[in-house]
Design an enzyme around this catalytic site. Sequence first.
Site, PDB file in Angstrom:
ATOM      1  N   LYS A   1       0.817  -1.208   0.000  1.00 48.47           N
ATOM      2  CA  LYS A   1       0.000   0.000   0.000  1.00 48.47           C
ATOM      3  C   LYS A   1       0.860   1.271   0.000  1.00 48.47           C
ATOM      4  O   LYS A   1       0.423   2.327  -0.438  1.00 48.47           O
ATOM      5  CB  LYS A   1      -0.916   0.032   1.230  1.00 48.47           C
ATOM      6  CG  LYS A   1      -1.787  -1.208   1.452  1.00 48.47           C
ATOM      7  CD  LYS A   1      -2.816  -1.393   0.357  1.00 48.47           C
ATOM      8  CE  LYS A   1      -3.976  -2.280   0.754  1.00 48.47           C
ATOM      9  NZ  LYS A   1      -3.668  -3.703   0.971  1.00 48.47           N
TER      10      LYS A   1
HETATM   11  C1  PLP Z   1      -4.391  -4.868   0.518  1.00 51.59           C
HETATM   12  C2  PLP Z   1      -3.601  -6.108   0.447  1.00 51.59           C
HETATM   13  C3  PLP Z   1      -3.879  -7.087  -0.526  1.00 51.59           C
HETATM   14  C4  PLP Z   1      -5.044  -6.980  -1.470  1.00 51.59           C
HETATM   15  O1  PLP Z   1      -4.913  -5.928  -2.406  1.00 51.59           O
HETATM   16  P1  PLP Z   1      -6.217  -5.362  -3.135  1.00 51.59           P
HETATM   17  O2  PLP Z   1      -5.741  -4.182  -3.890  1.00 51.59           O
HETATM   18  O3  PLP Z   1      -7.166  -4.999  -2.035  1.00 51.59           O
HETATM   19  O4  PLP Z   1      -6.755  -6.444  -3.984  1.00 51.59           O
HETATM   20  C5  PLP Z   1      -3.050  -8.189  -0.589  1.00 51.59           C
HETATM   21  N1  PLP Z   1      -2.031  -8.356   0.271  1.00 51.59           N
HETATM   22  C6  PLP Z   1      -1.728  -7.456   1.218  1.00 51.59           C
HETATM   23  C7  PLP Z   1      -0.591  -7.708   2.146  1.00 51.59           C
HETATM   24  C8  PLP Z   1      -2.507  -6.302   1.345  1.00 51.59           C
HETATM   25  O5  PLP Z   1      -2.206  -5.395   2.280  1.00 51.59           O
END
Ligand code: PLP
Length: 485
Positions: A108
């Site tokens: 993120k």
């Molecule tokens: C948010 C997240 C995901 C999923 O990503 P999306 O964009 O919501 O599909 C997968 N793995 C981790 C570690 C995350 O923080």
Amino acid sequence: MNYRSTRNNTIRKNDKTALLQGLSEDGGLFVLENFNEKKIDLKNLLDKSYTDIAFEVLKLFFSFDESKLKSVIEKAYSKFSTSKVTPLVELKDAYVLELFHGPTSAFKDVALTLLPYLIQLALEGSDQEILILTATSGDTGKAALEGFKDVDQTEIIVFYPKNGVSKIQELQMRTQEGKNTKVCAIEGNFDDAQTAVKNIFLDEELQKKLGKKKFSSANSINIGRLTPQIVYYIVAYIDLVKNKKINLGDKINFVVPTGNFGDILAGYYAKKLGLPVNKLVCASNKNNVLYDFLTTGIYDRNREFLKTISPSMDILISSNLERLLYDLSGSDDKYIKSLMDELKQSGKYQVNTDILAKLKAEFGSGYASDEETSQVIKKVWEEEKYLLDPHTAVAYKVMLEQNLEGETVVLSTASPYKFCTSVANAVLNITDEDEFKLMEKLYEFTKVPVPENLKNLNSKEIRHSDLVKREDMAKYILEAEKCLK
Ligand SMILES: *Cc1c(COP(=O)(O)O)cnc(C)c1O
């Protein structure tokens, strides 16, 4: 540059407004109007750095002054611990694209180090204030808090599901500093939090009470979250070409651990921009609503919400699927609105056969149970001395059972140290200890370095302890907003 709502093509906003608003007033998501005309020229990117490529991609979506855009991109990615930003690691069966070298050790960060700067650019010359509301399945919350901490004209409130995130994730949020940050647990799961936040965005009465402060979102419903994620798909491809693993033009596959469908949608957007992609594979944990959808065309969230060892993917309502369906339907806003109305009323919809055929052509899919996830963490550690986090392991397991043509990249979305209990259990077969003891043991055994931001977490002061019921979230926001400055 204009964006439209997926549920109403006549709602049009310029890029700055779309960015600041986050979600369209009719509940739809913003999509770039003339996206089909946008293309990238890969040949020109071969000698470019991560930040240069990010600039080339982002200027397709935002009309900011180019030198300012360039400068905020540089600032954002200087916060990563490697100048490559998202390094690619070669393993026996696939390449792993490490997206977790940012300030909070989750993918993120790639978007959330940049989003606050984009919002600042959009606010230039105005005295408007932005209140960021974020629902988190664990990682978005911390990355957003860290990104917006002490940014002028912004405040941020994060809601996370009590008992729905890892211990480390919770501590990361509860120790958050900054005079414009608030963190609150809710009694409920991520879907409850996300749905409540979306409803609050559309609550005009509440908005009035806030005066000139406007809500916005740091979730992947915001185009400012989604677009920076397109970049690393392209960067990974360029890396493979530069390292002579593929020739320019060869098609490759990406396997993506998926929750809200933001990350994998960014991959689809990269493909639309001209990246040679064979399959995008959507990997789920036992909350496999997307697997069922991609194989049957029926989206049905009426099922038990399961807690897994990959909590950031414990999601049954994947918001960004709406953008994909809008695209695959040829921008048919009325059709999308009817599907989303059905989802709201009955928790279920079925797409037409034309769209199902397109979905099957573009996407592969699979899922892994917790047990399979642990086994893969153990196996990859023992065979290759590479430590996967549980989310990446879900994708890795799915990758192993697909029959993919060409090279494959597995997206790695978090540092294994964010999920010490599950990873130590898989690799060392121990569980019943304090997270930080496990972190130490995992390090002693593997010698994989612990990210700086996680090392001293247990000695930091707890600054947030709020807990509310989801029906009280709006009230909480009004109270909290008064204390923020
Ligand atoms: C948010 C997240 C995901 C999923 O990503 P999306 O964009 O919501 O599909 C997968 N793995 C981790 C570690 C995350 O923080």
